[in-house]
Motif scaffolding. Structure first.
Motif, PDB file in Angstrom:
ATOM      1  N   ARG A  18     -72.656  19.755  32.784  1.00 45.83           N
ATOM      2  CA  ARG A  18     -72.316  19.117  31.506  1.00 45.83           C
ATOM      3  C   ARG A  18     -70.988  18.379  31.611  1.00 45.83           C
ATOM      4  O   ARG A  18     -70.861  17.238  31.189  1.00 45.83           O
ATOM      5  CB  ARG A  18     -72.246  20.156  30.385  1.00 45.83           C
ATOM      6  CG  ARG A  18     -71.827  19.547  29.033  1.00 45.83           C
ATOM      7  CD  ARG A  18     -71.482  20.600  27.996  1.00 45.83           C
ATOM      8  NE  ARG A  18     -70.525  21.595  28.439  1.00 45.83           N
ATOM      9  CZ  ARG A  18     -69.198  21.399  28.512  1.00 45.83           C
ATOM     10  NH1 ARG A  18     -68.679  20.252  28.189  1.00 45.83           N
ATOM     11  NH2 ARG A  18     -68.406  22.380  28.907  1.00 45.83           N
ATOM     12  N   GLU A  22     -70.692  14.430  31.150  1.00 41.97           N
ATOM     13  CA  GLU A  22     -69.854  13.873  30.083  1.00 41.97           C
ATOM     14  C   GLU A  22     -68.745  12.982  30.657  1.00 41.97           C
ATOM     15  O   GLU A  22     -68.440  11.924  30.096  1.00 41.97           O
ATOM     16  CB  GLU A  22     -69.247  14.988  29.226  1.00 41.97           C
ATOM     17  CG  GLU A  22     -70.247  15.638  28.301  1.00 41.97           C
ATOM     18  CD  GLU A  22     -69.643  16.715  27.419  1.00 41.97           C
ATOM     19  OE1 GLU A  22     -70.079  16.814  26.269  1.00 41.97           O
ATOM     20  OE2 GLU A  22     -68.741  17.447  27.876  1.00 41.97           O
ATOM     21  N   CYS A 114     -79.424  13.526  30.818  1.00 46.69           N
ATOM     22  CA  CYS A 114     -79.237  13.806  29.376  1.00 46.69           C
ATOM     23  C   CYS A 114     -80.494  14.430  28.781  1.00 46.69           C
ATOM     24  O   CYS A 114     -80.423  15.434  28.067  1.00 46.69           O
ATOM     25  CB  CYS A 114     -78.907  12.519  28.618  1.00 46.69           C
ATOM     26  SG  CYS A 114     -77.249  11.871  28.888  1.00 46.69           S
ATOM     27  N   VAL A 127     -71.457  13.088  23.213  1.00 52.94           N
ATOM     28  CA  VAL A 127     -71.344  12.065  24.259  1.00 52.94           C
ATOM     29  C   VAL A 127     -72.723  11.737  24.831  1.00 52.94           C
ATOM     30  O   VAL A 127     -73.052  10.574  25.064  1.00 52.94           O
ATOM     31  CB  VAL A 127     -70.366  12.511  25.367  1.00 52.94           C
ATOM     32  CG1 VAL A 127     -70.383  11.556  26.547  1.00 52.94           C
ATOM     33  CG2 VAL A 127     -68.953  12.626  24.806  1.00 52.94           C
TER      34      VAL A 127
END
Length: 185
Positions: A18, A22, A114, A127
């Motif tokens: 993650r 991000e 994602c 994000v």
């Protein structure tokens, strides 16, 4: 406060992925270094893809391509697809070489990461949501269907005309507020 030397922190694989994803997306929207974006995106994707596969999740977009490629070309296809990732990550055999890579590959890798991250965790992250929306209204609209999204609406057309950074700066607070509002309800 400054952290003492040799302080350790606990990080799970998905937390690392993650954070990498991000960071890659933040660099992307701020026109950051393309090699760094690609390296971070690929590292995150690799972790997410592995966790997903080991938990019996639906194949990632990248994994599903093999079903549509002629068997004799599968190895060549994935070697080409992974060549920039491997070149940026390793220096064991080609220290004097250079590579030409398509930065757009990072967009595809980030979108797949994602989607898969959200499927695995059920989390909506601002994000990642902003990147998904940007992809939907710009480049991915040519490849992916988005039921219920009117890509011809004046607001969407306007958003798609913004620079990446303008879009990010405008939509991140909205995405954050929407997710925080959803969690409270």
């Amino acid at each position: 406060m400054r952290m003492p030397l040799f302080t350790t922190v606990s990080v799970t694989k998905l937390d690392a992925a993650r954070r990498q994803l991000e960071t890659a997306i933040n660099l992307y929207f701020h026109e950051g270094d393309q090699v760094s974006i690609h390296t971070l995106a690929c590292a995150a994707h690799e972790i997410i893809e592995t966790v997903n596969r080991k938990s019996g999740g639906k194949p990632t977009l990248k994994e599903s391509w093999k079903d549509n490629i002629k068997p004799e070309y599968v190895k060549t296809f994935y070697n080409r697809l992974n060549s920039a990732r491997n070149f940026f990550k390793h220096a064991d055999r080609d220290t004097d070489k250079s590579i030409r890579f398509a930065p757009f590959a990072s967009d595809i890798i980030m979108l797949d990461a994602c989607w898969t991250y959200r499927r695995i965790t059920g989390e909506r992250l601002p994000v990642l949501d902003v990147f998904n929306m940007w992809a939907a209204i710009t480049w991915a609209r040519h490849f992916v269907t988005y039921p219920g999204l009117d890509l011809t609406s004046p607001e969407i057309v306007h958003w798609a005309s913004l620079t990446r950074q303008e879009f990010f700066d405008m939509t991140l607070p909205v995405a954050h507020a929407a997710i925080v509002g959803t969690k409270r309800a």
